[in-house]
Design a protein around this motif. Structure first.
Motif, PDB file in Angstrom:
ATOM      1  N   MET A  73      45.905  42.943  85.433  1.00 27.10           N
ATOM      2  CA  MET A  73      46.364  42.886  84.036  1.00 27.10           C
ATOM      3  C   MET A  73      45.205  42.614  83.068  1.00 27.10           C
ATOM      4  N   ILE A  74      44.478  41.550  83.314  1.00 27.19           N
ATOM      5  CA  ILE A  74      43.452  41.117  82.358  1.00 27.19           C
ATOM      6  C   ILE A  74      42.303  42.117  82.289  1.00 27.19           C
ATOM      7  N   CYS A  75      41.779  42.498  83.433  1.00 24.63           N
ATOM      8  CA  CYS A  75      40.633  43.418  83.443  1.00 24.63           C
ATOM      9  C   CYS A  75      41.014  44.783  82.880  1.00 24.63           C
ATOM     10  N   SER A  76      42.226  45.229  83.156  1.00 24.98           N
ATOM     11  CA  SER A  76      42.662  46.530  82.632  1.00 24.98           C
ATOM     12  C   SER A  76      42.718  46.531  81.113  1.00 24.98           C
ATOM     13  N   VAL A  77      43.242  45.478  80.536  1.00 28.14           N
ATOM     14  CA  VAL A  77      43.318  45.392  79.073  1.00 28.14           C
ATOM     15  C   VAL A  77      41.912  45.374  78.472  1.00 28.14           C
ATOM     16  N   PHE A  78      41.028  44.588  79.060  1.00 29.49           N
ATOM     17  CA  PHE A  78      39.649  44.526  78.561  1.00 29.49           C
ATOM     18  C   PHE A  78      38.968  45.891  78.688  1.00 29.49           C
ATOM     19  N   ILE A  79      39.171  46.563  79.810  1.00 27.21           N
ATOM     20  CA  ILE A  79      38.551  47.872  80.021  1.00 27.21           C
ATOM     21  C   ILE A  79      39.115  48.893  79.038  1.00 27.21           C
ATOM     22  N   MET A  80      40.414  48.860  78.805  1.00 31.06           N
ATOM     23  CA  MET A  80      41.024  49.815  77.883  1.00 31.06           C
ATOM     24  C   MET A  80      40.486  49.643  76.467  1.00 31.06           C
ATOM     25  N   PHE A  81      40.287  48.400  76.028  1.00 30.05           N
ATOM     26  CA  PHE A  81      39.724  48.153  74.701  1.00 30.05           C
ATOM     27  C   PHE A  81      38.213  48.355  74.678  1.00 30.05           C
ATOM     28  N   GLY A  82      37.588  48.378  75.841  1.00 27.26           N
ATOM     29  CA  GLY A  82      36.140  48.526  75.892  1.00 27.26           C
ATOM     30  C   GLY A  82      35.428  47.250  75.507  1.00 27.26           C
ATOM     31  N   PHE A  83      35.990  46.119  75.917  1.00 23.18           N
ATOM     32  CA  PHE A  83      35.384  44.829  75.616  1.00 23.18           C
ATOM     33  C   PHE A  83      34.907  44.188  76.913  1.00 23.18           C
ATOM     34  N   LEU A  84      33.618  43.849  76.974  1.00 22.89           N
ATOM     35  CA  LEU A  84      32.985  43.333  78.194  1.00 22.89           C
ATOM     36  C   LEU A  84      33.241  44.294  79.354  1.00 22.89           C
ATOM     37  N   THR A  85      33.124  45.569  79.086  1.00 23.84           N
ATOM     38  CA  THR A  85      33.566  46.618  80.000  1.00 23.84           C
ATOM     39  C   THR A  85      32.880  46.543  81.353  1.00 23.84           C
ATOM     40  N   ARG A  86      31.568  46.496  81.350  1.00 25.51           N
ATOM     41  CA  ARG A  86      30.867  46.492  82.638  1.00 25.51           C
ATOM     42  C   ARG A  86      31.188  45.238  83.445  1.00 25.51           C
TER      43      ARG A  86
END
Length: 167
Positions: A73-86
């Motif tokens: 849940m958490i990592c997917s939301v961050f990845i979708m927004f492109g925040f702290l992606t790597r």
């Protein structure tokens, strides 16, 4: 002659132009939605699968499932927004390695000939490939990371060209 020029123009626009930032956005949204739907399924059937979920790193099955749902849940939301992606690709990357290990371990111990293209064992490998790609190329210009980096660069009175290579 006009038809030939139109064909040349069409060819150049379809082959010569690159939409890398839009492609990165699509891939981030795609992988985020795909992993979130796994988390939602696991959350909705939590009581049924919490006892059979594999125990990972010495945690119990229920704790392992909770950690997996949080990662999804958490990592997917961050990845979708492109925040702290790597950074946010690392936990799901490790989780997919562990999932692949458990899927192959269970399949190979029972009946190795049962592993085929329809097996679930290929799903974590697909996610691994996508996360590795995102880890290599970054989030692109359509991301919070990019806009935050622009803000940080401009707050120090520097130029984008000096600080950012091809994003």
């Amino acid at each position: 002659m006009n038809i030939i020029n139109n064909i040349k123009t069409l060819y150049i626009r379809t082959c010569g132009y690159s939409y890398t930032n839009l492609g990165r956005l699509f891939l981030r949204l795609f992988v985020g939605i795909m992993l979130i739907q796994f988390a939602v399924r696991q959350l909705s059937t939590f009581s049924a699968i919490s006892h059979t979920f594999p125990s990972v790193l010495g945690m119990g099955s229920e704790a392992s499932l909770i950690v997996m749902i949080c990662i999804e849940m958490i990592c997917s939301v961050f990845i979708m927004f492109g925040f702290l992606t790597r950074l946010m690709t690392l936990p799901p990357f490790v989780a997919m390695i562990i999932a692949e290990y458990h899927l192959l371990h269970d399949t190979l111990n029972s009946a190795p000939y049962m592993l085929n293209w329809q097996s679930m064992g290929y799903l974590p490998v697909m996610f691994l490939g996508i996360y590795f790609f995102i880890l290599l190329v970054g989030p692109g210009k359509i991301s919070v990371d990019y806009f935050l980096s622009l803000h940080l660069i401009h707050s120090e009175d520097k130029s984008e060209d000096e600080e950012l290579e091809e994003v």
